[in-house]
Scaffold this active site. Structure first.
Site, PDB file in Angstrom:
ATOM      1  N   SER A 171      66.580  35.375  64.543  1.00 20.02           N
ATOM      2  CA  SER A 171      66.128  33.987  64.457  1.00 20.02           C
ATOM      3  C   SER A 171      67.006  33.117  63.562  1.00 20.02           C
ATOM      4  O   SER A 171      67.040  31.902  63.718  1.00 20.02           O
ATOM      5  CB  SER A 171      64.686  33.945  63.960  1.00 20.02           C
ATOM      6  N   LYS A 226      65.117  26.937  64.168  1.00 17.26           N
ATOM      7  CA  LYS A 226      64.301  25.774  63.800  1.00 17.26           C
ATOM      8  C   LYS A 226      64.833  24.467  64.399  1.00 17.26           C
ATOM      9  O   LYS A 226      64.067  23.561  64.700  1.00 17.26           O
ATOM     10  CB  LYS A 226      64.233  25.648  62.276  1.00 17.26           C
ATOM     11  N   GLU A 286      57.263  20.151  56.205  1.00 13.25           N
ATOM     12  CA  GLU A 286      57.079  21.161  55.166  1.00 13.25           C
ATOM     13  C   GLU A 286      58.165  22.203  55.354  1.00 13.25           C
ATOM     14  O   GLU A 286      58.690  22.358  56.450  1.00 13.25           O
ATOM     15  CB  GLU A 286      55.717  21.825  55.313  1.00 13.25           C
TER      16      GLU A 286
HETATM   17  C1  LIG Z   1      65.376  32.411  60.114  1.00 14.42           C
HETATM   18  C2  LIG Z   1      63.882  32.311  60.206  1.00 14.42           C
HETATM   19  N1  LIG Z   1      63.230  33.135  61.016  1.00 14.42           N
HETATM   20  C3  LIG Z   1      61.894  33.095  61.122  1.00 14.42           C
HETATM   21  C4  LIG Z   1      61.128  32.211  60.394  1.00 14.42           C
HETATM   22  C5  LIG Z   1      59.646  32.265  60.531  1.00 14.42           C
HETATM   23  O1  LIG Z   1      59.118  31.214  61.262  1.00 14.42           O
HETATM   24  P1  LIG Z   1      58.571  31.403  62.734  1.00 14.42           P
HETATM   25  O2  LIG Z   1      57.617  32.551  62.700  1.00 14.42           O
HETATM   26  O3  LIG Z   1      57.934  30.113  63.028  1.00 14.42           O
HETATM   27  O4  LIG Z   1      59.730  31.691  63.612  1.00 14.42           O
HETATM   28  C6  LIG Z   1      61.768  31.309  59.535  1.00 14.42           C
HETATM   29  C7  LIG Z   1      60.992  30.340  58.761  1.00 14.42           C
HETATM   30  O5  LIG Z   1      61.441  29.595  57.967  1.00 14.42           O
HETATM   31  C8  LIG Z   1      63.181  31.371  59.450  1.00 14.42           C
HETATM   32  O6  LIG Z   1      63.846  30.543  58.626  1.00 14.42           O
END
Ligand SMILES: Cc1ncc(COP(=O)(O)O)c(C=O)c1O
Lengths: 411, 270
Positions: free
Chosen positions: A394, A101, A123
């Protein structure tokens, strides 16, 4: 780019067109009050793209503040456990604040400053985007308010505390189910009121044009790095690339360079993992692409979980970051065009994958990321024991300790 | 004023030589029967146009009073949505015959899309609805709707933040009247009528011959009178919906608003 005669995906689909449509998806479906703000944002973004100083400032922050490039790690014990030849992990969990993020919030807050805004709002569901925004706002001296559902405030108490420490105001949203969708609505409404001095830092590849394009731009560093890291390591092109999909920002961040720069005949299978929650046969899931139908929510047209009358439905997932009833419009396009395959992963499968990564590699992932990891056994069965798969990790799992403990992991 | 063009039923309601009152009510709130009775009282009390809200689960442009009313209506047994709202409009319009103010549906885009735009337009025409207001459908996004909306006026919104360029685009796209949002913000009553609204109305007037109405934030007869001195129409929503559980109170309140508006100020050149 590679000299192939095949058109790149970027050439094959104008992505997006001038009105922000990816095929039929995307667009700008918002109250008139914010239309000028979106036009102003699109203009500022275009200008920033043409300004080398912007890239340089962002690049320096990504390197020295975030810690990029994030490593590409070959997880051999995990590969063996799931029956694959090679598993590559893109370690977004090692970024400052613990998730992808931050790539996006740095980019958007730099835009906010360029536009002369002194206040940002955002948000948050899992709290990761809220923490990343609060962090960036602190770094840049911007005033910051974070809208968060009351249920998510309960689930993600640690991140709430962090945001407050970072100097942000956390605004509780009790509407609806008190989760991410309600927080987005509240933030959008607030933006309508304060549009003159406030920049809305959107946390995923969703929202009205130009947000999906902006978020993709700031997240594509994930896939660009992964491609060059594979090359540096002398590794072959993986057979598949997997990422979890909430709104779809980490997924588009890793997919986009593979779509743009890798010719179709060499391109890995691209797979997005949505939340199947308690199961697709129940009402408790967040699988907009698998189980939704196209509609408008939060300013854009995309696959959407909705009832007969067109009201958005509540989404559910054990991971707060994946329980959103919509999905970024580019993913809807990529699904229809057959360029990316989307599958859904249950809470249970995600928890199993979470435990497996912790035990085999000593890495505790976010439960969101565990949804992507849960695709590995399925891919082993599909692609065979020699296959190579790249997974976007992620984020890290610190924020999820209470949830996995409640679920009985490690007992 | 309208030149060769003949004014629609909706437009004509603003051209009676005095400012018009547009009363917003939420369909199905607190229940179908009560909302139908409140509509009748509002019409009897002198509302020149009725704006009927379609209950929707994510009303981005609405404040708490209207959003909460929508939730109540939506949660009614069977659920109250676009189909039920059109049916309510049909019953109201056919029941009143000639003595019926033009009725405009205010809906968000997704219920329209979910029903299918052509079918939604057909049902509205059959019901006798005069037009629609879709707050999350700017003119740029309206082409598919306009392709099927023949006979229905599509009213677009402008806000104080709108640039002159957008004022032109939106005014050109509108039919029936142009809806000026008086403040940057969601629907709801406010203490004072914002100056921003006054300036917006002046800018819009310079860009169109259509009637110009002002709404959002108007909650008392005094504010309504003030608004009527600058615009051809005054739209009151939350203050009516807040009283909607009692149709006779709605009647009394709308009467006081109508008197304030009708006796006030300029009025449109008829
Ligand atoms: C660690 C992590 N991965 C994935 C996501 C999902 O979001 P996005 O699909 O935008 O990557 C989030 C959302 O808060 C997250 O904190």
């Amino acid at each position: 780019m590679s000299g192939s005669l095949l058109p790149s995906a970027e050439e094959a689909y104008a992505s997006p067109d001038a009105q922000g449509f990816f095929g039929p998806y995307g667009g700008t479906f918002v109250p008139e009050t914010v239309v000028p703000a979106l036009e102003e944002l699109a203009h500022a973004f275009d200008e920033a793209l043409g300004d080398p100083a912007f890239d340089a400032e962002l690049g320096a922050l990504l390197a020295d503040y975030v810690g990029r490039p994030s490593p590409l790690y070959r997880a051999d014990r995990l590969a063996e456990a799931v029956g694959l030849g090679t598993v590559w992990l893109k370690r977004e969990d090692l970024n400052h604040t613990g998730a992808h993020k931050i790539n996006n919030t740095l980019g958007q807050c730099l835009l906010a400053k360029r536009m002369g805004k002194r206040r940002v709002i955002a948000e948050t569901g899992a709290g990761q985007h809220g923490v990343a925004t609060a962090t960036t706002a602190a770094l840049m001296g911007l005033e910051c308010a974070i809208f968060m559902g009351t249920e998510d405030i309960r689930r993600q108490a640690l991140n709430v505390y962090k945001m407050r420490l970072l100097g942000a105001e956390v605004v509780p949203v009790a509407d609806g189910t008190g989760t991410l969708a309600d927080a987005v609505t509240a933030a959008l409404r607030h933006w309508v009121e304060r549009v003159e001095d406030t920049f809305y830092v959107l946390g995923s590849a969703v929202g009205p044009h130009p947000y999906p394009t902006i978020v993709r731009h700031f997240q594509k560093v994930i896939g660009e790095e992964a491609l060059s890291q594979l090359r540096e390591k002398g590794a072959r092109m993986p057979d598949a690339v997997v990422a979890c999909v909430g709104g779809g920002s980490n997924a588009i961040g890793i997919f986009y360079p593979f779509l743009r720069d890798v010719p179709a005949d060499e391109r890995p299978l691209l797979i997005g993992a949505e939340a199947a929650g308690l199961g697709l046969e129940t009402d408790k899931h967040g699988a907009a692409l698998t189980k939704g139908r196209p509609g408008v929510l939060h300013g854009f047209y995309s696959y959407l979980l909705q009832d007969e009358a067109g009201n958005p439905k509540e989404a559910y997932s054990i991971s707060a970051g994946l329980d959103y009833p919509g999905v970024g419009p580019e993913h809807s396009y990529l699904k229809d065009a057959g360029l990316v395959r989307y599958e859904a992963v249950t809470d249970r499968e995600a928890l199993d994958a979470f435990a497996l990564l912790a035990r085999t590699e000593g890495i505790i992932p976010a439960i969101e990321s565990a949804h992507a990891l849960a695709m590995l056994p399925r891919l082993a069965a599909e692609l065979g024991p020699d296959a190579s798969v790249l997974v976007n990790v992620s984020g890290r799992g610190d924020k999820d300790m209470d949830i996995v403990r409640e679920a009985g992991l490690g007992a | 004023m309208a030149g060769e063009r003949t004014a629609s039923r909706l437009e004509a309601a603003f051209r009676r030589g005095r400012p018009a009152l547009v009363a917003y009510l939420m369909a199905g709130y607190p229940d179908r029967t009560t909302s139908l009775r409140a509509l009748a009282r509002a019409a009897d009390a002198g509302a020149d146009v009725i704006e009927l809200g379609v209950p929707y689960g994510d009303p981005l442009a609405d404040g708490p009073v209207i959003a909460d009313a929508a939730q109540v209506a939506r949660r009614a047994p069977g659920g109250f949505g676009l189909a039920e709202t059109i049916d309510l409009a049909r019953e109201f319009i056919s029941g009143r015959g000639d003595d019926c103010p033009p009725l405009v549906l205010m809906t968000y885009l997704n219920p329209l899309m979910s029903m299918g735009l052509p079918r939604a337009a057909d049902l509205m025409r059959e019901a006798g609805v005069a037009g629609v207001i879709v707050p999350d459908m700017p003119p740029e996004a309206a082409r598919p709707w306009r392709a099927v909306a023949g006979g229905l006026d599509t009213v677009f919104l402008l806000a104080p933040t709108s640039t002159d360029e957008r004022v032109r685009v939106v005014a050109d796209a509108s039919a029936g009247f142009v809806y000026c949002v008086s403040t940057t913000g969601v629907t709801g009553e406010r203490e004072t009528l914002a100056d921003a609204g006054r300036r917006l109305v002046e800018r819009v007037r310079a860009a169109t011959t259509l009637p110009v109405a002002i709404g959002f934030g108007i909650g008392t007869p005094e504010q309504a009178a003030e608004a009527a001195r600058i615009a051809d129409g005054v739209i009151v929503g939350s203050a009516i919906v807040r009283r909607q559980h009692d149709p006779s109170v709605v009647g009394d309140f709308v009467r006081s608003l109508a008197r304030a508006v009708h006796e006030s100020g300029r009025g449109s050149a008829g």
